[in-house]
Design a protein around this motif. Structure first.
Motif, mmCIF file in Angstrom:
data_model
loop_
_atom_site.group_PDB
_atom_site.id
_atom_site.type_symbol
_atom_site.label_atom_id
_atom_site.label_comp_id
_atom_site.label_asym_id
_atom_site.label_seq_id
_atom_site.Cartn_x
_atom_site.Cartn_y
_atom_site.Cartn_z
ATOM 1 N N PRO A 487 0.820 -1.220 0.000
ATOM 2 C CA PRO A 487 0.000 0.000 0.000
ATOM 3 C C PRO A 487 0.848 1.261 0.000
ATOM 4 O O PRO A 487 0.326 2.361 -0.249
ATOM 5 C CB PRO A 487 -0.809 -0.127 1.297
ATOM 6 C CG PRO A 487 0.029 -0.984 2.184
ATOM 7 C CD PRO A 487 0.707 -1.951 1.276
ATOM 8 N N LEU A 488 2.142 1.123 0.281
ATOM 9 C CA LEU A 488 3.027 2.286 0.269
ATOM 10 C C LEU A 488 3.377 2.709 -1.155
ATOM 11 O O LEU A 488 3.966 3.775 -1.345
ATOM 12 C CB LEU A 488 4.306 1.978 1.052
ATOM 13 C CG LEU A 488 4.112 1.649 2.536
ATOM 14 C CD1 LEU A 488 5.457 1.405 3.207
ATOM 15 C CD2 LEU A 488 3.358 2.767 3.247
ATOM 16 N N LYS A 580 12.798 1.541 3.187
ATOM 17 C CA LYS A 580 14.256 1.590 3.327
ATOM 18 C C LYS A 580 14.823 3.005 3.461
ATOM 19 O O LYS A 580 15.603 3.267 4.383
ATOM 20 C CB LYS A 580 14.901 0.874 2.134
ATOM 21 C CG LYS A 580 16.418 0.797 2.222
ATOM 22 C CD LYS A 580 16.995 0.060 1.009
ATOM 23 C CE LYS A 580 18.523 0.029 1.103
ATOM 24 N NZ LYS A 580 19.113 -0.644 -0.085
ATOM 25 N N PRO A 581 14.432 3.973 2.625
ATOM 26 C CA PRO A 581 15.055 5.294 2.744
ATOM 27 C C PRO A 581 14.609 6.087 3.969
ATOM 28 O O PRO A 581 15.312 6.995 4.412
ATOM 29 C CB PRO A 581 14.642 6.012 1.459
ATOM 30 C CG PRO A 581 13.554 5.219 0.861
ATOM 31 C CD PRO A 581 13.527 3.888 1.493
ATOM 32 N N SER A 582 13.435 5.756 4.535
ATOM 33 C CA SER A 582 12.890 6.575 5.615
ATOM 34 C C SER A 582 13.146 6.001 6.995
ATOM 35 O O SER A 582 12.929 6.676 7.995
ATOM 36 C CB SER A 582 11.371 6.734 5.424
ATOM 37 O OG SER A 582 10.743 5.460 5.423
ATOM 38 N N GLY A 583 13.583 4.784 7.096
ATOM 39 C CA GLY A 583 13.713 4.146 8.406
ATOM 40 C C GLY A 583 15.105 4.273 8.992
ATOM 41 O O GLY A 583 16.116 4.193 8.280
ATOM 42 N N ASP A 584 15.169 4.489 10.324
ATOM 43 C CA ASP A 584 16.450 4.512 11.020
ATOM 44 C C ASP A 584 16.764 3.101 11.507
ATOM 45 O O ASP A 584 16.922 2.847 12.702
ATOM 46 C CB ASP A 584 16.396 5.488 12.207
ATOM 47 C CG ASP A 584 16.168 6.916 11.747
ATOM 48 O OD1 ASP A 584 16.664 7.251 10.657
ATOM 49 O OD2 ASP A 584 15.480 7.660 12.465
ATOM 50 N N LYS A 613 17.017 -7.433 -5.761
ATOM 51 C CA LYS A 613 18.310 -7.938 -5.290
ATOM 52 C C LYS A 613 19.415 -6.902 -5.505
ATOM 53 O O LYS A 613 20.276 -6.694 -4.632
ATOM 54 C CB LYS A 613 18.660 -9.229 -6.025
ATOM 55 C CG LYS A 613 19.888 -9.966 -5.456
ATOM 56 C CD LYS A 613 20.062 -11.317 -6.102
ATOM 57 C CE LYS A 613 21.207 -12.076 -5.455
ATOM 58 N NZ LYS A 613 22.511 -11.402 -5.566
ATOM 59 N N SER A 614 19.354 -6.213 -6.621
ATOM 60 C CA SER A 614 20.408 -5.240 -6.916
ATOM 61 C C SER A 614 20.347 -4.025 -5.995
ATOM 62 O O SER A 614 21.383 -3.423 -5.687
ATOM 63 C CB SER A 614 20.318 -4.798 -8.381
ATOM 64 O OG SER A 614 19.099 -4.119 -8.614
ATOM 65 N N ASN A 615 19.141 -3.663 -5.528
ATOM 66 C CA ASN A 615 19.056 -2.487 -4.643
ATOM 67 C C ASN A 615 19.092 -2.855 -3.164
ATOM 68 O O ASN A 615 18.884 -1.996 -2.306
ATOM 69 C CB ASN A 615 17.825 -1.631 -4.968
ATOM 70 C CG ASN A 615 16.517 -2.396 -4.834
ATOM 71 O OD1 ASN A 615 16.366 -3.227 -3.953
ATOM 72 N ND2 ASN A 615 15.571 -2.101 -5.722
#
Length: 710
Positions: A487-488, A580-584, A613-615
């Motif tokens: 849903p994100l 992934k980009p927003s989480g600490d 897999k690549s990211n």
């Protein structure tokens, strides 16, 4: 106050247990029992379990051994520590459980229910049975139902006998069997609307012998005729009807009857009268959302949504063995969901099959006239099937309400006997429904997945009414699919992937066919280039079974899903990518084991998975190809697991990793489960029993989760 009646209770997730319970209730009504039907969730509202003396319970299993949603509160209440041990000492029960041994916990729901009942002092008056969907449920259900009514009769007879011993200065005649019932008056059970032509009485010698036994009588009343039939089995209230042996050659009737049956007198169960009546309403429009008694249809945990088809794409090549499609649905009213959740699609029967059925039943003139169903007068308390709209057309009902592809049960075939005029065809139907023909029914009807279309195409002199079909056909159930996105990404859209189901030909089947829902969706795909995508489908959310990502995304995860079983894991990985980009936090290690037949034909989501897999959101991608000569090993996902056994044992024994299995239940899920048990035995150098016990601890800790299907 203890109720002196029979109560049928059910816990059902998809409607199957409810359907069986409803059939038991209807059977009890016509057997003249004081009987009621309730869902377990209504305890404390519509019934009180502590006031019930005799019950029949039907309970299914959902997830990996969990009780159905509408039975969980009932079981929790029974497990309260404040309840005394004799809380249900007055309750006597018979239990039928439904489950699937493809899951690691077989029939966990009904077994938990029975454990809770016994804990409170309830007693069983008939052996509990647990039907297995992995083999054939009817192998258990049918004999259990056959023995249920004698057990119920015996219970009430024993109860009556016990009561008589405690009564003083009063003479009570105890009727326990036909043998000691020599002086009692005939017990008359009235049925209305049954014509003499529909009943075959016993032959003279049988009638004479039964008269000597002074058996009870059943009086059947029609509009112009009264007549009697002697019972030979009073306790079961079944008509043991002696059918004159006729050996008429029959060219094709779900395969010709066996020679063994042709010379036998057949024992048939009685047929119950048609209790539904149809009234046509020329000046009224059919209703689409108003059902009997305000019932919500289908079995939905949320509102039904008209979702627009936004995109369709084929995930396999044209020469692949199976065709796999991915649909994207959008709606401004889309329900909330998590990766791993599933949803239901309200499907419809094939137009051509509905049209054929209308013509076969000679209903062309009335098929599109608004109508309503009601209960015949003088019929024991009954109700119109709740899934039929208050006002409908026959075409609408056959298309959207009835499972016309369902395998007809014996009571249905028994009713069709009375509608079949040709002697040879009538005899063959009698063979299929008789006790002596049990193996014939199993082979040529149940195992062949024969449906009412096949029956009517084969037995051409059979001419049932619409009301008879409405009385016996089950509800058209929605089909469930796993959501393949997060849903994100786009919150008002869901994606799902499926194989188009195609049924192989069979000598007993006259209709070639695709799956009801997948066939419906494939037709939309085939027409999209001609008419665009201006099409909607009705969908609704289903309750989560716990098949979802751990809240702590740093926990390792292992995903195992060959074929379309990979779909929910695409949603898992899409969700991890969005966070992934927003989480600490650091994403935990992730493994995906998937597989297909050929790398270049049916490797589903190949580019998408390689991008994950690549990211970095997917740590390890292991793919098996079962029929690709250029990649002979590994062939299956369990082969890939064995090649990574050291890493898998470290994750399963020395970490809090969560394992997810999605896909085929009959083979893949069993093989993967056994693979883990074998690896545990080898790693810990222990016996298979010890390894299995260790594996069960992982399952009970909710670290091994399955979303599998047959």
């Amino acid at each position: 106050m203890i109720r002196n009646k029979l109560v049928v209770l059910y816990g059902s997730q998809t409607g199957q247990s409810e359907s069986i319970a409803t059939d038991i209730h209807e059977d009890g009504v016509f057997r003249n029992y004081d009987i009621e039907l309730f869902c377990l969730k209504d305890e404390g509202k519509l019934f009180n379990i502590s006031e019930i003396n005799c019950a029949v319970m039907v309970c299914s299993t959902t997830g990996d051994g969990d009780p159905p949603e509408n039975a969980r509160k009932f079981i929790r209440n029974l497990n309260r520590k404040t309840l005394p041990e004799n809380h249900l000492s007055q309750l006597n029960y018979a239990l039928l459980g439904l489950g699937d041994s493809n899951y690691s916990t077989f029939c966990g729901g009904p077994k938990k229910l029975e454990k809770s009942l016994k804990k409170c002092g309830a007693k069983s008056y008939y052996n509990s049975a647990f039907a297995d969907d992995a083999t054939d449920m009817e192998d258990v259900i049918e004999p259990w139902l056959d023995g249920l009514w004698p057990a119920v009769e015996k219970f009430f007879s024993n109860k009556k006998a016990c009561m008589s011993k405690n009564e003083e200065n009063e003479t009570t005649v105890i009727e326990s069997s036909a043998e000691n019932d020599t002086n009692s008056e005939n017990n008359v059970i009235n049925f209305s609307g049954v014509t003499a032509a529909k009943i075959q009485s016993c032959n003279k010698s049988d009638a004479q012998s039964t008269k000597q036994l002074n058996d009870k009588e059943i009086t059947l009343n029609s509009k112009d005729t009264n007549f009697n039939i002697n019972l030979q089995e009073v306790s079961t209230k079944f008509l043991d009807m002696r059918i004159c042996s006729t050996q008429v050659p029959l060219e094709q009737c779900l395969q010709k009857g066996s020679d063994e049956l042709s010379n036998l007198d057949l024992s048939l169960p009685c047929t119950f009268p048609i209790y539904l009546e149809i009234e046509y309403l020329e000046n009224q429009l059919p209703t689409s959302g108003s059902y009997q008694n305000g019932t919500k249809f289908p079995v939905a945990s949320g509102e039904i949504i008209e979702a627009k088809i936004d995109n369709i794409r084929q995930l396999t090549s044209d020469d692949a063995l199976k065709r796999t499609l991915e649909f994207t649905l959008i709606s401004d009213k889309m329900f909330d969901f998590k990766p791993g959740d599933s949803f239901g699609i309200c499907c419809e029967n094939e137009d051509s099959e509905v049209e054929w059925l209308i013509k076969r039943l000679a209903l062309e003139k009335s098929a599109d006239i608004p109508a309503q169903l009601s209960i015949s007068k003088n019929t024991p308390k009954k109700s119109v099937p709740a899934f039929i709209p208050l006002v409908f057309t026959i075409r609408q009902a056959l298309k959207t309400c009835f499972e016309i592809r369902s395998v007809p049960k014996k009571p249905f075939l028994r009713a069709l006997v009375e509608c079949t005029s040709d002697p040879a065809e009538n005899r063959r139907l009698q063979e299929l429904v008789s006790k002596q023909g049990a193996s014939e029914y199993a082979q040529h009807v149940r195992e062949a997945n024969v449906c009412i279309l096949d029956i009517l195409a084969t037995f051409v002199s059979c001419q049932p009414s619409f009301c008879l079909l409405a009385q016996h056909l089950p509800r058209l159930m929605p089909r469930r699919y796993s959501i393949a996105n997060s849903p994100l990404g786009v919150s008002n859209a869901i994606k799902f992937a499926f194989n188009v189901t195609r049924f192989d030909s069979h000598p007993s089947r006259t209709f070639t066919r695709n799956g009801v829902c997948t066939g419906m969706l494939e037709k939309i795909f085939d027409k999209k280039h001609q008419k665009g995508l201006d099409k909607t489908v009705r969908i609704f959310p289903t309750k989560s079974t716990g098949f979802c990502l751990p809240e702590d995304l740093s926990r390792p995860i292992v995903m195992i899903g060959p074929g379309t079983g990979v779909a929910p894991f695409v949603g898992f990985l899409e969700h991890r990518l969005a966070l992934k980009p927003s989480g600490d936090f650091v994403l935990g290690e992730s493994w995906l084991f998937t597989g297909c037949r050929h790398q270049d034909k049916d490797f589903l989501y190949k580019d998408t998975l390689e991008d994950f897999k690549s990211n970095g959101v997917l740590t390890h991608l292991k793919v098996a190809f079962s029929r690709d000569v250029t990649r002979p090993q590994p062939k299956y996902v369990q082969d890939s697991l064995k090649l990574c056994s050291h890493e898998m044992m470290k994750l399963i024994l020395s970490s809090d990793a969560v394992f997810y299995i999605c896909g085929d239940a009959r083979n893949m899920a069993k093989d993967v489960r056994q693979c883990f048990i074998d690896m545990i035995a080898k790693c810990k150098i222990c016996s298979d029993e010890e390894a299995n016990a260790g594996f069960k601890k992982v399952v009970s800790a909710k670290r091994y989760l399955e979303d599998i299907w047959t």
